[in-house]
Design an enzyme around this catalytic site. Sequence first.
Site, short mmCIF file in Angstrom:
data_model
loop_
_atom_site.label_atom_id
_atom_site.label_comp_id
_atom_site.label_asym_id
_atom_site.label_seq_id
_atom_site.Cartn_x
_atom_site.Cartn_y
_atom_site.Cartn_z
N SER A 139 0.87 -1.17 0.00
CA SER A 139 0.00 0.00 0.00
C SER A 139 0.91 1.22 0.00
CB SER A 139 -0.89 -0.02 1.25
OG SER A 139 -1.64 1.17 1.34
N LYS A 164 -1.15 -1.06 -4.38
CA LYS A 164 -2.33 -0.23 -4.06
C LYS A 164 -1.84 1.20 -3.89
CE LYS A 164 -4.78 0.24 0.32
NZ LYS A 164 -5.48 -0.53 1.37
N LYS A 166 -2.63 5.07 -2.89
CA LYS A 166 -3.56 5.98 -2.22
C LYS A 166 -3.86 7.13 -3.18
CE LYS A 166 -3.87 3.98 1.83
NZ LYS A 166 -5.16 3.55 2.41
N ASP A 191 -6.96 3.34 -3.44
CA ASP A 191 -7.71 3.50 -2.19
C ASP A 191 -7.89 4.99 -1.94
OD1 ASP A 191 -8.86 3.40 0.30
OD2 ASP A 191 -7.25 2.24 1.26
N GLU A 216 -10.93 1.13 -3.86
CA GLU A 216 -11.25 0.93 -2.44
C GLU A 216 -11.87 2.20 -1.85
OE1 GLU A 216 -7.92 -0.79 -0.41
OE2 GLU A 216 -8.73 -0.39 1.59
N ASP A 241 -14.00 -0.80 2.61
CA ASP A 241 -13.12 -0.96 3.78
C ASP A 241 -13.85 -0.30 4.97
OD1 ASP A 241 -11.21 -0.48 5.77
OD2 ASP A 241 -9.64 0.23 4.45
N LYS A 265 -10.46 -6.12 7.99
CA LYS A 265 -9.43 -5.82 8.99
C LYS A 265 -9.98 -6.33 10.31
CE LYS A 265 -7.75 -1.68 6.62
NZ LYS A 265 -7.83 -0.20 6.53
N GLY A 293 -4.74 -3.69 6.39
CA GLY A 293 -3.85 -3.41 7.51
C GLY A 293 -3.97 -1.97 7.94
O1 OSB Z 1 -7.36 2.35 4.20
O2 OSB Z 1 -6.30 0.53 4.17
C1 OSB Z 1 -6.39 1.70 4.55
C2 OSB Z 1 -3.26 2.67 6.55
C3 OSB Z 1 -3.81 3.51 7.48
C4 OSB Z 1 -5.16 3.79 7.44
C5 OSB Z 1 -5.97 3.21 6.46
C6 OSB Z 1 -5.44 2.33 5.52
C7 OSB Z 1 -4.06 2.09 5.55
C8 OSB Z 1 -3.36 1.27 4.57
C9 OSB Z 1 -2.08 0.63 5.04
O3 OSB Z 1 -3.69 1.16 3.42
C10 OSB Z 1 -2.03 -0.83 4.85
C11 OSB Z 1 -0.87 -1.42 5.61
O4 OSB Z 1 -0.99 -1.71 6.82
O5 OSB Z 1 0.19 -1.57 5.02
MG MG Z 2 -8.50 1.21 2.86
#
Ligand code: OSB
Ligand code: MG
Length: 371
Positions: A139, A164, A166, A191, A216, A241, A265, A293
């Site tokens: 991510s 993934k 952001k 995401d 996402e 999510d 999660k 995560g």
């Molecule tokens: O939306 O999945 C998410 C990290 C912090 C808050 C929200 C998210 C995330 C990640 C990190 O995408 C995923 C990871 O733990 O590597």
């Molecule tokens: Mg997410």
Amino acid sequence: MTDGVMIEAAELRMVHLPLLTPFVISTGTMTHKTFPLLILRGEGLEAVAEGVMDPLPDYLEETTAGALDLLRGAVLPKLVGQRIASPSDIDPLLAPWRGNRMAKAVVEMAVWDLWAKSLDQPLHRLLGGVRPAIEVGVSLGMASLDQTLDRISASQAQGYRRVKLKIARGHDLALLAGVRDRFPDIRLTVDANTDYALSDLALIRRMDAFDLDYIEQPLAFDDIFDHAKLQQAIGTAICLDESIRSARDARVALELGATRVINIKVGRVGGFAEARRIHDVCAAFDAPVWCGGMLESGVGRAHNIHLATMPNFTKPGDTSSASRYFDRDIVNEPLEATDGLMPVPPGPGIGVSLDYEYLDRVSEVVEVWSA
Ligand code: OSB
Ligand code: MG
């Protein structure tokens, strides 16, 4: 063993771990990972879990302060002294309290770890896991196109199974075009962490051109209905999510056609029991799931790995190597993926143990309860 395991003591800590690189998402930037850590002790065993709530409610409503209040004021004083024959024995302790699924998950997950250790079984076996290692991707927080391309190259060199990205309003189409130009064939997802609205439909529809595995959580955290309208209007699958806190949310979202994939999660949904119910609802709808995560330490990371061994976790998850986030972890066992596969830590329970020498430097004890 049929008479279960006695919870003789509970220790609640607050941990403050620096992140190697700031993690930027649509709602803000994280430079540290701050989280409550619960340690349960009984019959010579030690079990542990961490909370995924943030100091301020920028992902969902829960906060570390709120979690400490609920755990100290209502849950942990009653948990200590209880005998656990099965993790569901703690349901009556958690059921009276509304919401607060992240806070409840801390307790539930530590109890599963303790229970598994009391049976001398690895957690994945008790969950019905089917694989010795889980497929993982990365991510990537928001950054310039050049930085993003460099990070993708590194992840490809390490064999990660998907990328993934952001995204947010104004940090989307040009980024995607640049990434697809250089990496036409990688498995790619985005995401938005709730940054868009239905009024952005024309823009979101243009993402169909980039062959994304899914988008996402494009819309609001507390909305399922508008995601159904959006899903009808775009070709790319939506993955929810933030909007999925329970098996009922999953059932409603799937029945409405609001999502085709769900990010589970365990720390968001209240623990393993609810995570498994969501997993099963998705399987009934033929919807794949994957394990998300929250930049967890090795403790939460280990819990996530065990969960992701279950059969319907058929898409690569977010549990990449801990060394991507932390210079040093609070567990002794390195949790490192090779060729995009994260092995399940062997041994009873979650299979990792606390490195107290480092933990003492990055945490403070909030309170200890003894039977
Ligand atoms: O939306 O999945 C998410 C990290 C912090 C808050 C929200 C998210 C995330 C990640 C990190 O995408 C995923 C990871 O733990 O590597
Ligand atoms: Mg997410």
